[in-house]
Design an enzyme around this catalytic site. Structure first.
Site, PDB file in Angstrom:
ATOM      1  N   ILE B  18       0.808  -1.221   0.000  1.00 12.46           N
ATOM      2  CA  ILE B  18       0.000   0.000   0.000  1.00 12.46           C
ATOM      3  C   ILE B  18       0.841   1.270   0.000  1.00 12.46           C
ATOM      4  O   ILE B  18       0.309   2.367   0.021  1.00 12.46           O
ATOM      5  CB  ILE B  18      -0.988   0.045   1.191  1.00 12.46           C
ATOM      6  CG1 ILE B  18      -0.262  -0.208   2.512  1.00 12.46           C
ATOM      7  CG2 ILE B  18      -2.116  -0.953   1.001  1.00 12.46           C
ATOM      8  CD1 ILE B  18      -1.110   0.066   3.726  1.00 12.46           C
ATOM      9  N   VAL B  22      11.904   5.134  -0.760  1.00 12.67           N
ATOM     10  CA  VAL B  22      13.250   4.779  -1.195  1.00 12.67           C
ATOM     11  C   VAL B  22      13.723   3.496  -0.509  1.00 12.67           C
ATOM     12  O   VAL B  22      14.187   2.573  -1.153  1.00 12.67           O
ATOM     13  CB  VAL B  22      14.237   5.921  -0.874  1.00 12.67           C
ATOM     14  CG1 VAL B  22      15.615   5.568  -1.416  1.00 12.67           C
ATOM     15  CG2 VAL B  22      13.745   7.225  -1.457  1.00 12.67           C
ATOM     16  N   SER B  23      13.574   3.437   0.806  1.00 11.59           N
ATOM     17  CA  SER B  23      14.092   2.265   1.498  1.00 11.59           C
ATOM     18  C   SER B  23      13.036   1.569   2.319  1.00 11.59           C
ATOM     19  O   SER B  23      13.335   0.780   3.187  1.00 11.59           O
ATOM     20  CB  SER B  23      15.264   2.674   2.387  1.00 11.59           C
ATOM     21  OG  SER B  23      14.830   3.676   3.277  1.00 11.59           O
ATOM     22  N   LYS B  46       5.257  -1.537   8.077  1.00 11.08           N
ATOM     23  CA  LYS B  46       6.254  -0.765   7.353  1.00 11.08           C
ATOM     24  C   LYS B  46       7.543  -1.569   7.383  1.00 11.08           C
ATOM     25  O   LYS B  46       8.069  -1.882   8.448  1.00 11.08           O
ATOM     26  CB  LYS B  46       6.448   0.587   8.031  1.00 11.08           C
ATOM     27  CG  LYS B  46       7.413   1.513   7.326  1.00 11.08           C
ATOM     28  CD  LYS B  46       7.422   2.858   8.030  1.00 11.08           C
ATOM     29  CE  LYS B  46       8.503   3.780   7.496  1.00 11.08           C
ATOM     30  NZ  LYS B  46       8.549   5.027   8.268  1.00 11.08           N
ATOM     31  N   ASP B 140       8.356  16.292  10.381  1.00 17.21           N
ATOM     32  CA  ASP B 140       7.921  16.008   9.014  1.00 17.21           C
ATOM     33  C   ASP B 140       6.396  16.048   8.927  1.00 17.21           C
ATOM     34  O   ASP B 140       5.769  15.139   8.399  1.00 17.21           O
ATOM     35  CB  ASP B 140       8.471  14.650   8.565  1.00 17.21           C
ATOM     36  CG  ASP B 140       8.587  14.551   7.033  1.00 17.21           C
ATOM     37  OD1 ASP B 140       8.456  15.603   6.359  1.00 17.21           O
ATOM     38  OD2 ASP B 140       8.799  13.450   6.516  1.00 17.21           O
TER      39      ASP B 140
END
Lengths: 341, 484
Positions: B18, B22-23, B46, B140
């Site tokens: 979903i 990048v990593s 995750k 963030d």
């Protein structure tokens, strides 16, 4: 509205809040609180703990005041508040546990008349570290006790105690616990123990070389767990490259078993591990008094080593790494088989 | 607390992808040990590639620690985390409506209706208020990190870069650049004094604009730090004043007006913002279910769609470059020559991508070594003395290599030019927003004493506009076409 202000009780001094906290902690520690009163007292205790944190750290409106911090610290260590707090931690709720952990962390740095009185207190209460160590066996407490422990070993006497106790052996297991949070916390503490206080570490490593590195190699460097290997090889580099540990380093790089382990780590598929392993491997190669068996292993694998090193590159440009690599490659290229004595 | 969730990958069944970065990849999965009647609880996992990840293990440790110790209805908490080979799995609640960024790009490309914005912002502020009270800075905050559950619950997630300010060595860590450029506060980009709680408030303000317009201000520009450095110097909300109000999102702007001052001191706390009139009559989370989530494609569908778009883009790129194809063939040959006896990476996926040839096992059975066995070890004392003197010899450094964090450097000319062109289209639009905003703000802040500064700044803006006009002309001449 203004009336309310008039009757507001005088704000409590930091020392008073410490005393109130201590009184409640004593009651919870003894377990003599009536069930009907329990909830109310716990709410009070949580509030006092929060207040203490605010004095030490400030809040969004105000910075901490040095004088208040000093008062608090003095009163805190005058009696056994720290022990009570640690003992009662399992009884607190999550928010109070976090506040308590931050308080303990902060107190380790507070100076009273330019003395770290927390260090003096802990020197006489080293057994508290035994309690904190049990945290790693309890998922709910691990991160709180773990943080406290890491803060306490800022003091050299405390670090020395933990290093020389049987606790150290347990870290080899804790580091590999399946729960990442806890394993990583244990690893951070382990690293702190083995790097922070140079002279203590140097003494520990030379006295305990045999068992320590036997465990280190087999349990950590050759672990089946990627994270464990990665952290272990990095920490090994940190330890061996520290000037104060040079006798240990010399001993380590003269063993062909150790060389074998490092060479295997260098050909792992993980770039990060390869690079970290190189930082240890270079010590074997750079040793100007390489034992004959080391030389012969390097010679026997010369072309493979040169190829591997040639391909080994850091993600970001790293002049130091490139220079070290060139030097190691040159050294290996020029090696000739050595007659064994 | 999430401790009831098993820390064993075998207990989870992956349903689908979903999200990806990048990593890291985010999966929808079923926890087989949880949930009644054998159905299992749906979770999000995750999966972070620890070897690819730029972050060092310490920051990852702090992230997962933060996530497991925070406990608030508006914070996405981790159930547990554990390593699977080289990857770290972080098990979290599954937020079925996905992120607001994905909701925006799927159904609301020109922004959300105002009442929805109010709900989302209010819930986000509650999260920030708690987080800041705990001594953490999120670093963030953006629509992509605000997640919505099936019941309209709003949670702030992704602590990929969040940092506890109370942590012992926070000074050094706070100075690292983290976060996503468009949402970054000026002091973060300028990065002299590192992050503070109020950096989150700035990002929150940008997020509010993002929710209102479907994308963050200045998002046409490449996300280069040096570029942003320049822009944010001029992108002061307080630089602009007066002018017409023809925006219907008045309430929002009023709410926002409090935030977006470049001066950190003036920016309000999350707590203070929560008390703002804009949030007074804000609706409940049910409102989101009816007005935001109804008719929304599932997260899986949205992810597939976005992936189609990206892969189409990358295809075009790789077709254009011949080197891409060469790399592929190289990779294949390399894989066939790789030693199969290696024990450590059998479980790893993505090995095909490894360009490097690996060494096929060492030779430890060296002639002589086998012979002499343990007897080889020479006199240790002598050896030690010899080596310690030689280790001091110059030339070979025994010091650990400390990688110096190098900032990405963009050629200034290029950036300048690109920025001016892009700014032209973007800044006009943003200026309008900002002006509206400042108009409302004027009352609150009574900026009377700032006239000189404002005049000066207006000059700067005018000059900038002239520069842009010139640049635009140049481009027009160069391309023979008008640029929009």
């Amino acid at each position: 509205m203004p009336m309310k202000g008039l009757f507001k009780s005088k704000p409590r001094t930091p020392a008073e809040i410490v005393r109130l906290t201590r009184d409640l902690l004593v009651q919870f520690d003894m377990g003599g609180i009536r069930e009907s009163k329990r909830e109310e007292k716990m709410a009070d205790l949580s509030k006092h703990i929060r207040d203490l944190k605010c004095i030490l750290y400030g809040n969004s409106e105000a910075e901490p005041v040095a004088e208040a911090c000093t008062q608090l610290t003095q009163e805190f260590f005058k009696e056994n508040t720290l022990r009570l707090l640690i003992n009662c931690l399992p009884k607190l709720n999550l928010e109070a546990r976090k506040d308590a952990t931050q308080i303990v962390a902060n107190l380790q740095r507070q100076q009273v008349q330019s003395r770290l009185i927390a260090s003096d207190y802990l020197e006489n209460n080293k057994d508290l570290m035994d309690v904190l160590m049990t945290g790693y066996e309890n998922t709910d407490l691990a991160l709180h006790y773990g943080s406290m422990l890491r803060e306490c070993i800022r003091h050299q006497v405390v670090a020395k105690y933990v290093l020389e106790s049987d606790h150290l052996k347990k870290f080899f297991e804790f580091i590999q616990l399946p729960n990442f949070d806890i394993a990583a916390d244990a690893a951070a503490t382990f690293k702190e123990l083995l790097t922070r206080h140079k002279s203590t570490v140097a003494e520990f490593l030379s006295k305990n070389y045999d068992w320590f590195f036997a465990e280190y190699n087999s349990k950590l460097l050759e672990s089946s767990n990627y994270i464990t290997r990665r952290q272990a090889v990095k920490l090994l580099g940190d330890m061996l490259l520290d000037r104060s540990n040079s006798p240990t380093m010399t001993k380590y790089v003269s063993s062909r078993d150790n060389l074998r382990i490092l060479m295997n780590l260098m050909r792992e598929s993980s770039k990060t591990i390869q690079i970290e392993a190189f930082h240890v491997f270079k010590l074997f190669a750079a040793n100007q008094n390489k034992p004959a068996d080391i030389v012969n292993i390097l010679v026997a694998n010369k072309s493979k080593l040169l190829r591997l090193l040639g391909d080994l590159k850091t993600d970001k440009e790293d002049e130091q790494f490139d220079a070290d690599k060139a030097q190691v490659m040159q050294e290996i290229a020029s090696l000739e088989p050595k007659e064994l004595a | 607390m999430g401790q009831e969730y098993p820390v064993d990958p075998k207990c989870y069944e992956i349903i689908g992808e979903i999200g990806s970065g990048v990593s890291a990849i985010v999966y929808k999965a079923r926890c087989l040990r949880k949930g009644g009647t054998g159905t299992g609880t749906i979770v999000a996992i995750k999966s972070i590639d620890l070897d690819q990840s730029r972050a060092d293990l310490d920051s990852i440790r702090l992230e997962t620690k933060t996530m497991s110790l925070l406990c608030h209805p508006n914070i996405l908490q981790a159930h547990c985390s554990f390593t699977v080979g080289r990857r770290l799995w972080v098990v979290m609640p599954f937020m079925s409506a996905g992120s607001l960024q994905s909701i925006l790009s799927s159904n609301f490309s020109s922004g959300l209706p105002e009442p929805c914005i109010a709900v989302v912002l209010k819930e986000t502020l509650k999260a920030l208020s708690y987080l800041h009270d705990q001594g953490h800075v999120h670093r963030d905050v953006k629509a992509g990190n605000i997640l919505v559950a099936y019941d309209g619950a709003v949670k702030l997630g992704d602590f990929g870069v969040s940092t506890p300010v109370f942590d012992a060595n926070f000074d050094s860590r706070l100075k690292d650049i983290a976060g996503t450029p468009y949402w970054m506060a000026p002091e973060v980009i300028h990065s002299h004094n590192g992050y503070g709680f109020k950096a989150d408030i700035w990002s929150f303000g940008i997020t509010a604009l993002e929710l209102a317009h479907g994308r963050p201000p200045l998002s046409h520009l490449p996300p280069s730090k040096s570029l942003l450095f320049k822009i944010t110097k001029r992108f002061r909300f307080s630089d602009y004043d007066t002018i017409n109000i023809n925006n219907n999102k008045l309430g929002l702007l009023q709410g926002l007006g409090l935030i977006s001052y470049i001066e950190v001191v003036v920016r309000p706390t999350a707590d203070k913002l929560l008390r703002h009139a804009f949030f007074k009559n804000s609706k409940s989370c049910d409102f989101l279910v009816k007005n935001l989530l109804a008719g929304l494609p599932t997260v899986e569908e949205r992810f597939k769609m976005s992936k189609c778009i990206t892969s189409a883009n990358t295809k075009m790129v790789s077709l254009g470059s011949a080197s891409g194809a060469t790399t592929n063939t190289n990779t294949n040959t390399a894989t066939t020559t790789t030693n199969t006896a290696s024990e450590d990476d059998a479980t790893e996926t993505g090995e095909l991508m490894k360009k490097q040839r690996r060494v096929s096992g060492w030779n430890f059975n060296v002639e002589g070594v086998r012979f002499h066995g343990e007897l080889v070890i020479p006199d240790k004392r002598v050896e030690y003395e010899a080596f310690s003197s030689s280790s001091a010899s110059p030339g070979f450094s025994m010091g650990t290599t400390t990688p110096t964090p190098t900032e990405e450097v963009y050629p200034v000319d290029q950036v300048e030019e690109a920025s001016l062109v892009a700014l032209r289209g973007n800044l006009d639009e943003q200026r309008k927003n900002v002006k509206d905003l400042i108009t409302f703000l004027g009352g609150d802040q009574g900026g009377g004493g700032e006239t000189n500064k404002e005049e000066h700044l207006t000059d700067v803006v005018d000059r900038l506009r002239r520069e842009m006009e010139q640049e635009k002309e140049k481009q027009r001449v160069a391309n023979g076409v008008g640029i929009s």
